[in-house]
Design an enzyme around this catalytic site. Structure first.
Site, PDB file in Angstrom:
ATOM      1  N   SER A  13       2.431   4.121  -3.070  1.00 17.15           N
ATOM      2  CA  SER A  13       1.848   4.944  -1.999  1.00 17.15           C
ATOM      3  C   SER A  13       1.449   6.287  -2.583  1.00 17.15           C
ATOM      4  CB  SER A  13       2.877   5.161  -0.888  1.00 17.15           C
ATOM      5  OG  SER A  13       2.430   6.175  -0.023  1.00 17.15           O
ATOM      6  N   TYR A  17      11.240   6.982   2.602  1.00 16.97           N
ATOM      7  CA  TYR A  17      10.101   6.150   2.213  1.00 16.97           C
ATOM      8  C   TYR A  17       9.413   6.691   0.945  1.00 16.97           C
ATOM      9  CZ  TYR A  17       5.444   4.067   2.420  1.00 16.97           C
ATOM     10  OH  TYR A  17       4.276   3.421   2.105  1.00 16.97           O
TER      11      TYR A  17
HETATM   12  N1  LIG Z   1      -0.435   1.401   5.920  1.00 16.76           N
HETATM   13  C1  LIG Z   1      -0.417   2.502   5.159  1.00 16.76           C
HETATM   14  O1  LIG Z   1      -0.885   3.577   5.529  1.00 16.76           O
HETATM   15  C2  LIG Z   1       0.178   2.435   3.775  1.00 16.76           C
HETATM   16  C3  LIG Z   1      -0.073   3.509   2.892  1.00 16.76           C
HETATM   17  C4  LIG Z   1       0.469   3.464   1.619  1.00 16.76           C
HETATM   18  C5  LIG Z   1       1.217   2.373   1.232  1.00 16.76           C
HETATM   19  N2  LIG Z   1       1.440   1.359   2.129  1.00 16.76           N
HETATM   20  C6  LIG Z   1       2.241   0.239   1.668  1.00 16.76           C
HETATM   21  O2  LIG Z   1       1.494  -0.952   1.825  1.00 16.76           O
HETATM   22  C7  LIG Z   1       2.379  -2.036   2.157  1.00 16.76           C
HETATM   23  C8  LIG Z   1       1.940  -2.682   3.450  1.00 16.76           C
HETATM   24  O3  LIG Z   1       1.791  -1.699   4.447  1.00 16.76           O
HETATM   25  P1  LIG Z   1       1.638  -2.102   6.013  1.00 16.76           P
HETATM   26  O4  LIG Z   1       1.032  -0.938   6.671  1.00 16.76           O
HETATM   27  O5  LIG Z   1       1.010  -3.436   6.135  1.00 16.76           O
HETATM   28  O6  LIG Z   1       3.200  -2.143   6.382  1.00 16.76           O
HETATM   29  P2  LIG Z   1       4.045  -3.065   7.383  1.00 16.76           P
HETATM   30  O7  LIG Z   1       5.327  -2.353   7.638  1.00 16.76           O
HETATM   31  O8  LIG Z   1       3.201  -3.440   8.562  1.00 16.76           O
HETATM   32  O9  LIG Z   1       4.276  -4.393   6.527  1.00 16.76           O
HETATM   33  C9  LIG Z   1       5.371  -4.577   5.681  1.00 16.76           C
HETATM   34  C10 LIG Z   1       5.711  -6.050   5.660  1.00 16.76           C
HETATM   35  O10 LIG Z   1       6.875  -6.208   4.828  1.00 16.76           O
HETATM   36  C11 LIG Z   1       7.751  -7.119   5.473  1.00 16.76           C
HETATM   37  N3  LIG Z   1       9.120  -6.886   5.035  1.00 16.76           N
HETATM   38  C12 LIG Z   1       9.923  -5.837   5.338  1.00 16.76           C
HETATM   39  N4  LIG Z   1      11.146  -6.010   4.810  1.00 16.76           N
HETATM   40  C13 LIG Z   1      11.115  -7.193   4.148  1.00 16.76           C
HETATM   41  C14 LIG Z   1      12.079  -7.920   3.396  1.00 16.76           C
HETATM   42  N5  LIG Z   1      13.344  -7.464   3.237  1.00 16.76           N
HETATM   43  N6  LIG Z   1      11.715  -9.088   2.835  1.00 16.76           N
HETATM   44  C15 LIG Z   1      10.446  -9.569   2.998  1.00 16.76           C
HETATM   45  N7  LIG Z   1       9.502  -8.937   3.715  1.00 16.76           N
HETATM   46  C16 LIG Z   1       9.835  -7.758   4.279  1.00 16.76           C
HETATM   47  C17 LIG Z   1       7.578  -6.815   6.958  1.00 16.76           C
HETATM   48  O11 LIG Z   1       8.060  -7.872   7.767  1.00 16.76           O
HETATM   49  C18 LIG Z   1       6.084  -6.593   7.058  1.00 16.76           C
HETATM   50  O12 LIG Z   1       5.377  -7.792   7.316  1.00 16.76           O
HETATM   51  C19 LIG Z   1       3.774  -1.430   2.175  1.00 16.76           C
HETATM   52  O13 LIG Z   1       4.361  -1.552   0.895  1.00 16.76           O
HETATM   53  C20 LIG Z   1       3.503   0.024   2.478  1.00 16.76           C
HETATM   54  O14 LIG Z   1       4.549   0.850   2.026  1.00 16.76           O
HETATM   55  C21 LIG Z   1       0.943   1.370   3.373  1.00 16.76           C
END
Ligand SMILES: NC(=O)c1ccc[n+]([C@@H]2O[C@H](COP(=O)([O-])OP(=O)(O)OC[C@H]3O[C@@H](n4cnc5c(N)ncnc54)[C@H](O)[C@@H]3O)[C@@H](O)[C@H]2O)c1
Length: 254
Positions: free
Chosen positions: A145, A158
């Site tokens: 991130s 986070y």
């Molecule tokens: N959306 C954003 O703005 C953003 C920005 C930077 C980084 N990210 C990163 O991108 C990725 C996806 O983001 P998102 O917005 O889709 O997040 P999200 O929280 O919607 O998705 C995360 C997924 O991980 C799964 N998960 C959580 N714990 C788990 C476990 N113990 N085992 C298996 N699966 C598990 C959840 O069920 C979910 O489907 C993440 O790593 C997030 O940190 C997102």
């Protein structure tokens, strides 16, 4: 010809959100894809299979913070899909987190975030290299991130965990280079996943601040990330490892 024909990929956290977009993009390039999540990803896998002609996309339930579960997952994926070449470490505790001052975050929640976002990623890498090492090939994409360089306040659990992702990538790239396994961080900016869209109007102020800090001043969508994900998964990036690739519209601080 797809860029990933003949390859098998695991995408963690792919039942929904950005992970589901990565899974679809890899399938479109010819990879067989395991949609892995602690949630049931069957509907997502079926949807992608129906949208991408000729694809093979299968859901596997797994908690990535459980070592035995990660080892079994890799065995099951390899047996069902016929190998493993790509690991997209996307799963994280993210969408369910609320902003909180660092001295008010419940310490058990702090531990949970680290145990999934860093320990879980480590466990997935350890399980996958059991296949990658003997075949002298593997592509690991760790989803980080851009918050780690901005130091976004009130998300210390986070942001710290994603700092760990950055550091782990650098170390693993060194340790796995001799086995021709590449490890890179793909760092998104704030992206309109289902979780972020669910912030509703209360999140508009923060979203607008992020957009204003970008060179390309618009909302970031999951589709903005899939090209980099495919590139870092494909042979086109085989001589790249240990790198931090930010896809965030050219945010001036990261
Ligand atoms: N959306 C954003 O703005 C953003 C920005 C930077 C980084 N990210 C990163 O991108 C990725 C996806 O983001 P998102 O917005 O889709 O997040 P999200 O929280 O919607 O998705 C995360 C997924 O991980 C799964 N998960 C959580 N714990 C788990 C476990 N113990 N085992 C298996 N699966 C598990 C959840 O069920 C979910 O489907 C993440 O790593 C997030 O940190 C997102």
């Amino acid at each position: 010809m797809g860029k990933l024909d003949g390859k098998v990929a695991i995408v963690t956290g792919a039942a929904q959100g950005i992970g589901a977009s990565y899974a679809k993009a890899l399938a479109e390039e010819g990879a067989k894809v395991a949609v892995v999540d602690v949630l049931d990803g069957a509907e997502t896998a079926e949807r992608i299979s129906s949208e991408v002609a000729g694809s093979e996309v299968t859901a596997f339930e797994c908690d990535i913070s459980d070592e035995a579960a990660t080892l079994k997952l890799v065995e099951d994926v390899t047996a069902k899909l016929g190998g493993l070449h790509i690991l997209i470490n996307n799963a994280a505790v993210f969408g369910t987190l609320q902003p909180q001052p660092f001295d008010e975050i419940d310490i058990d929640l702090w531990d949970k975030v680290q145990s999934v976002n860093v320990r879980g990623m480590l466990l997935m890498c350890r399980a996958a290299v059991k296949v990658f090492r003997p075949q002298k090939y593997g592509k690991i994409v760790n989803i980080g991130s851009d918050t780690i360089l901005k130091g976004i306040p009130f998300m210390s659990h986070y942001v710290t965990s994603k700092g760990g992702v950055y550091a782990l990538t650098r170390v693993l790239a060194r340790e796995l280079g001799a086995d021709n396994i590449s490890v890179n961080t793909l760092a998104p900016g704030l992206t309109m996943s289902e979780a972020v869209l669910a912030w509703g109007p209360e999140g508009d102020h923060d979203k607008n601040l992020v957009i204003q800090s970008r060179s390309l001043q618009r909302e970031q969508l999951p589709a903005d990330l899939t090209g980099a994900c495919v590139f870092l998964s494909s042979p086109e990036s085989d001589f790249m490892t240990g790198q931090y690739v930010a896809v965030n519209g050219g945010d001036c601080f990261s």
